[in-house]
Design a protein around this motif. Sequence first.
Motif, PDB file in Angstrom:
ATOM      1  N   PRO A 114       0.814  -1.231   0.000  1.00  7.94           N
ATOM      2  CA  PRO A 114       0.000   0.000   0.000  1.00  7.94           C
ATOM      3  C   PRO A 114       0.842   1.274   0.000  1.00  7.94           C
ATOM      4  CG  PRO A 114      -0.878  -1.586   1.576  1.00  7.94           C
ATOM      5  CD  PRO A 114       0.443  -2.116   1.134  1.00  7.94           C
TER       6      PRO A 114
ATOM      7  N   LEU B 230       2.092   1.730  -3.458  1.00  6.47           N
ATOM      8  CA  LEU B 230       0.990   2.034  -4.384  1.00  6.47           C
ATOM      9  C   LEU B 230       0.616   3.514  -4.352  1.00  6.47           C
ATOM     10  CD1 LEU B 230      -1.174   1.007  -6.355  1.00  6.47           C
ATOM     11  CD2 LEU B 230      -2.618   0.516  -4.370  1.00  6.47           C
ATOM     12  N   ALA B 231       0.751   4.152  -3.201  1.00  6.93           N
ATOM     13  CA  ALA B 231       0.302   5.545  -3.039  1.00  6.93           C
ATOM     14  C   ALA B 231       0.891   6.492  -4.084  1.00  6.93           C
ATOM     15  CB  ALA B 231       0.599   6.028  -1.622  1.00  6.93           C
TER      16      ALA B 231
END
Length: 414
Positions: free
Chosen positions: A147, A150-151
């Motif tokens: 995550p 991914l940001a």
Amino acid sequence: MPKTVTPLTARQCQAAKPGKLFDGGGLYLETTTGGSRFWYMKYRHSGVERRHGIGPYPQCGLAEARAARDKAKALLRDGMDPQQQREVERESARTASVQTYEAIARELHERNPLGWQEAHREKWLAMQTRHLFPRIGGMPVAQITAPILLAPLTVVEAQGKHETATSLRQYASQTLRYAVQTGRAERDVSVDLRGAIRAPIQKSYGAVTDVERLPELIRAIHGYHGRAITREALLLSALLFQRPGNIRGLQWAWINFDKETISIPSHEMKRTLRAKVQGKPHVIPLSPQAIECLRRLENLTGGGVYVFPSERTGERPMSDGTVNAALRRLGYSKDEMTAHGFRAMARTVLAEHHNIPEAVLEELLGHGKANPLGSAYDRTTWTKQRIEAMRVWGAYLDRLREGGRVVPLKRRKA
């Protein structure tokens, strides 16, 4: 009985003269003849007397020195050497500074174990510097999760830059795999992002491959009313169908009019780093039409280095957008025809309408060997066949310009 030591006072520390003032528990303040003062702790570990540096006075006050002494004594009770423990902590801090994502990425870029070409190395680092380093560059690589990675990728994707986002995920994967290989991360978390980013739609370069439309293109090139050098660049792009970078970067030193060839040095070709160093030059046979084009250019730019020099300075080749801009001026959109499209145009028409073998065409295009063993055993260069193919192509383009019937030309037997 152990010697009793009276604890120091702040005033004694301030007035200390060269020598040692003991506070008890091994702690003492040492003053040099130069006036500098430093706290030390004397202790024994494994039967050996040692000295543990605590800090300079007055930056480290009496209370802080005593607290550090007590911490060191606690370590001794646990069987640890305070000085060795400090060295471990320093090494851990140093190691942590080179375990951030940015540090590892820059280390990979510097070492270049994958043998990237210089242009790709610059792009690789520039894109990470712009999009990834500001968000995750300072993080220890072992703390980066899917995550977190991914940001920044979704920020790029939201801007409509799908190809950039995909490339960044690939660059991050290379960085993380290198971190795993060097023992600074457990796994490459980018693999968990497969499908999380929309894949870009791959588009082929615009190219005119319909023989019914070829006469219009060739006549438009011959009738180009812009700069004479640009017109010749368009024409030579069609006649030689080499990569746009090799066309615009063409140098007079590579041209041999006696042998009727152009020899592009290996390091100028689109090849792996090893192939650039060890490979042979890419030799292009010249058709009579190409020689005529180069002779006209010789009168225009023959006194310089580049066949197609920049308008501003002869020390650089023309801009990479010159040929594409000329095609737009001729009325061809980027979806219809591009500088790179001359390669697809020649490859398609010569194969489908002139029966030129695929191996000969691949050699003319400067592609590597397609078979699994590459050039290890296949040393063929198809010299006679390439010369014939270029003559066929040059004559064919002449017929298109002159308005003759668009029919395949029969090749002479090799």
